[in-house]
Design a protein around this motif. Structure first.
Motif, PDB file in Angstrom:
ATOM      1  N   GLN A 111      23.857  46.197  46.213  1.00  0.00           N
ATOM      2  CA  GLN A 111      22.722  45.285  46.259  1.00  0.00           C
ATOM      3  C   GLN A 111      22.863  44.378  47.465  1.00  0.00           C
ATOM      4  OE1 GLN A 111      21.936  43.243  42.615  1.00  0.00           O
ATOM      5  NE2 GLN A 111      20.358  41.932  43.483  1.00  0.00           N
ATOM      6  N   ALA A 112      21.784  44.210  48.208  1.00  0.00           N
ATOM      7  CA  ALA A 112      21.814  43.311  49.359  1.00  0.00           C
ATOM      8  C   ALA A 112      22.024  41.879  48.899  1.00  0.00           C
ATOM      9  CB  ALA A 112      20.511  43.422  50.157  1.00  0.00           C
ATOM     10  N   MET A 113      22.700  41.104  49.735  1.00  0.00           N
ATOM     11  CA  MET A 113      22.888  39.696  49.428  1.00  0.00           C
ATOM     12  C   MET A 113      21.540  38.993  49.492  1.00  0.00           C
ATOM     13  SD  MET A 113      26.230  38.792  49.104  1.00  0.00           S
ATOM     14  CE  MET A 113      26.604  37.231  49.891  1.00  0.00           C
ATOM     15  N   ASP A 114      21.134  38.404  48.386  1.00  0.00           N
ATOM     16  CA  ASP A 114      19.937  37.579  48.372  1.00  0.00           C
ATOM     17  C   ASP A 114      20.252  36.318  47.595  1.00  0.00           C
ATOM     18  OD1 ASP A 114      20.004  38.458  45.763  1.00  0.00           O
ATOM     19  OD2 ASP A 114      17.899  39.040  45.676  1.00  0.00           O
ATOM     20  N   ASP A 115      19.267  35.444  47.452  1.00  0.00           N
ATOM     21  CA  ASP A 115      19.537  34.175  46.800  1.00  0.00           C
ATOM     22  C   ASP A 115      20.027  34.349  45.377  1.00  0.00           C
ATOM     23  OD1 ASP A 115      18.866  32.787  49.040  1.00  0.00           O
ATOM     24  OD2 ASP A 115      16.824  32.293  48.403  1.00  0.00           O
ATOM     25  N   ARG A 116      19.449  35.317  44.640  1.00  0.00           N
ATOM     26  CA  ARG A 116      19.847  35.473  43.244  1.00  0.00           C
ATOM     27  C   ARG A 116      21.285  35.941  43.137  1.00  0.00           C
ATOM     28  NH1 ARG A 116      20.264  39.181  39.285  1.00  0.00           N
ATOM     29  NH2 ARG A 116      19.820  40.879  40.717  1.00  0.00           N
ATOM     30  N   VAL A 117      21.659  36.915  43.986  1.00  0.00           N
ATOM     31  CA  VAL A 117      23.021  37.426  43.937  1.00  0.00           C
ATOM     32  C   VAL A 117      24.023  36.361  44.348  1.00  0.00           C
ATOM     33  CG1 VAL A 117      24.624  39.088  44.959  1.00  0.00           C
ATOM     34  CG2 VAL A 117      22.338  39.816  44.280  1.00  0.00           C
ATOM     35  N   THR A 118      23.716  35.627  45.411  1.00  0.00           N
ATOM     36  CA  THR A 118      24.674  34.629  45.877  1.00  0.00           C
ATOM     37  C   THR A 118      24.808  33.460  44.915  1.00  0.00           C
ATOM     38  OG1 THR A 118      22.944  33.598  47.224  1.00  0.00           O
ATOM     39  CG2 THR A 118      24.367  35.192  48.309  1.00  0.00           C
ATOM     40  N   HIS A 119      23.928  33.377  43.922  1.00  0.00           N
ATOM     41  CA  HIS A 119      24.053  32.326  42.932  1.00  0.00           C
ATOM     42  C   HIS A 119      24.909  32.743  41.746  1.00  0.00           C
ATOM     43  CE1 HIS A 119      20.256  30.009  44.456  1.00  0.00           C
ATOM     44  NE2 HIS A 119      21.300  29.903  45.250  1.00  0.00           N
ATOM     45  N   THR A 120      25.507  33.936  41.772  1.00  0.00           N
ATOM     46  CA  THR A 120      26.560  34.218  40.805  1.00  0.00           C
ATOM     47  C   THR A 120      27.731  33.314  41.156  1.00  0.00           C
ATOM     48  OG1 THR A 120      27.407  36.026  42.146  1.00  0.00           O
ATOM     49  CG2 THR A 120      25.837  36.595  40.423  1.00  0.00           C
ATOM     50  N   PRO A 121      28.432  32.781  40.163  1.00  0.00           N
ATOM     51  CA  PRO A 121      29.391  31.722  40.452  1.00  0.00           C
ATOM     52  C   PRO A 121      30.465  32.056  41.479  1.00  0.00           C
ATOM     53  CG  PRO A 121      28.906  31.767  38.132  1.00  0.00           C
ATOM     54  CD  PRO A 121      28.205  32.954  38.726  1.00  0.00           C
ATOM     55  N   ALA A 122      31.089  33.233  41.391  1.00  0.00           N
ATOM     56  CA  ALA A 122      32.159  33.540  42.340  1.00  0.00           C
ATOM     57  C   ALA A 122      31.624  33.641  43.759  1.00  0.00           C
ATOM     58  CB  ALA A 122      32.857  34.838  41.943  1.00  0.00           C
ATOM     59  N   LEU A 123      30.456  34.279  43.939  1.00  0.00           N
ATOM     60  CA  LEU A 123      29.877  34.378  45.267  1.00  0.00           C
ATOM     61  C   LEU A 123      29.364  33.025  45.750  1.00  0.00           C
ATOM     62  CD1 LEU A 123      27.987  37.783  45.024  1.00  0.00           C
ATOM     63  CD2 LEU A 123      29.903  37.243  46.529  1.00  0.00           C
ATOM     64  N   LEU A 124      28.958  32.204  44.822  1.00  0.00           N
ATOM     65  CA  LEU A 124      28.505  30.871  45.174  1.00  0.00           C
ATOM     66  C   LEU A 124      29.599  30.113  45.911  1.00  0.00           C
ATOM     67  CD1 LEU A 124      26.591  28.631  42.662  1.00  0.00           C
ATOM     68  CD2 LEU A 124      28.374  27.659  44.091  1.00  0.00           C
ATOM     69  N   LEU A 125      30.835  30.308  45.522  1.00  0.00           N
ATOM     70  CA  LEU A 125      31.957  29.626  46.168  1.00  0.00           C
ATOM     71  C   LEU A 125      32.137  30.046  47.612  1.00  0.00           C
ATOM     72  CD1 LEU A 125      34.637  29.749  43.347  1.00  0.00           C
ATOM     73  CD2 LEU A 125      33.416  27.736  44.168  1.00  0.00           C
ATOM     74  N   SER A 126      31.684  31.263  47.951  1.00  0.00           N
ATOM     75  CA  SER A 126      31.895  31.755  49.310  1.00  0.00           C
ATOM     76  C   SER A 126      30.826  31.273  50.277  1.00  0.00           C
ATOM     77  CB  SER A 126      31.931  33.294  49.316  1.00  0.00           C
ATOM     78  OG  SER A 126      30.652  33.831  49.053  1.00  0.00           O
ATOM     79  N   GLY A 127      29.800  30.596  49.768  1.00  0.00           N
ATOM     80  CA  GLY A 127      28.739  30.093  50.631  1.00  0.00           C
ATOM     81  C   GLY A 127      29.066  28.723  51.190  1.00  0.00           C
ATOM     82  N   SER A 128      28.099  28.138  51.874  1.00  0.00           N
ATOM     83  CA  SER A 128      28.328  26.831  52.479  1.00  0.00           C
ATOM     84  C   SER A 128      28.124  25.731  51.444  1.00  0.00           C
ATOM     85  CB  SER A 128      27.365  26.611  53.648  1.00  0.00           C
ATOM     86  OG  SER A 128      26.052  26.356  53.191  1.00  0.00           O
TER      87      SER A 128
END
Length: 218
Positions: A111-128
Motif C-alpha cells: 500500500q502506498a504511504m498516504d495519510d491514513r497509513v501513516t497514522h498507524t501508531p508505529a508509522l506515526l513515530l517515523s514522521g515529523s
C-alpha cells in the motif's frame, strides 16, 4: 509493563500498530505546551531499535491476543516491524510504500504511504513532529515518574481514538492505543537503542519468489 486499564487489529494494525489504553489521571498541561514538550522528545529522534511485547484486550479487559517481536525505525518514514511469535509477520515501510508480509499465507500486501497509513501508531513515530502535532490534540501528564503524552486525532478516518506515548526521560518505553470499539492495545519496548547504527537495507523489502502480491489502491 503497567496493567492495562480500559481500552484492533487487522494485520496491518496488529503488526504496525503500537497500541493503547486511556490513563485515568487528569491531563495536567495545556495542549500547546504539551505539543511543545512532545516535539522536544521527538525532534532529536533519528532512529530507534527495540524488542517489544504486545497485548490486545477487549473493552472488558479480557486478553484477546499477545505477541512479541522486534522493530527498527528511521525518520523520516522508514519502519521494520517483525512479529516473531506466536506467528511470523513483517511490516516494512521504505518511505514510499508499506509492505505487509505473511509468510504462512505466502502473501504480501503493498500500500502506498498516504495519510491514513501513516497514522498507524508505529508509522506515526517515523514522521515529523510538526505533522504529528498538527493532526492531534496533545496532552501531557506525569505518571509514576514517567512522562505520558496522550494524542487525540483531530481528523476523521484514523485507526485509533486515543494514543498515549510513555517516556522514561528521552526514551520511548510504551505505547497505548484505544480504537472506536473500545478494544485496547498495549506495547512495551525493551532492549532499546536510540540514535544508534541501523542498516538501511532493513527498510528495503524484497518480495520472496512465489509470494502472492496484493496491491491496495488509494
Amino acid at each position: 509493563m503497567r496493567e492495562p486499564s480500559n481500552r484492533r487489529s487487522p494485520a496491518l494494525v496488529l503488526a504496525a500498530s503500537a497500541l493503547g489504553l486511556t490513563f485515568a489521571a487528569p491531563m495536567t498541561a495545556w495542549a500547546n505546551e504539551a505539543a511543545e514538550r512532545l516535539t522536544e522528545r521527538l525532534d532529536p529522534l533519528e532512529n530507534y531499535h527495540a524488542t517489544f511485547e504486545q497485548q490486545i484486550l477487549d473493552g472488558g479487559g479480557e486478553r484477546l491476543q499477545s505477541a512479541r517481536g522486534e522493530m527498527w525505525l528511521s525518520r523520516p518514514g522508514m519502519l521494520r516491524w517483525e512479529v516473531e511469535a506466536p506467528y511470523s509477520q513483517t511490516v516494512v515501510s521504505d518511505g514510499e510504500d508499506v509492505y505487509l508480509y505473511d509468510p504462512d499465507l505466502e502473501q504480501v500486501t503493498v500500500q502506498a504511504m498516504d495519510d491514513r497509513v501513516t497514522h498507524t501508531p508505529a508509522l506515526l513515530l517515523s514522521g515529523s513532529a510538526d505533522e504529528l502535532t498538527a493532526s492531534y490534540d496533545v496532552f501531557y501528564e506525569q505518571q509514576d515518574g514517567d512522562d505520558v503524552f496522550t494524542l487525540i486525532p483531530t481528523l476523521a478516518d484514523t485507526l485509533f481514538e486515543e494514543l498515549s506515548m510513555v517516556f522514561e526521560g528521552q526514551i520511548l518505553t510504551e505505547l497505548w492505543m484505544m480504537d472506536s470499539t473500545g478494544q485496547r492495545t498495549a506495547i512495551t519496548f525493551s532492549d532499546i537503542t536510540r540514535n544508534g547504527s541501523i542498516d538501511r537495507g532493513l527498510f528495503d523489502f524484497q518480495i520472496p519468489e512465489g509470494t502472492d502480491v496484493i496491491r491496495e489502491e488509494l
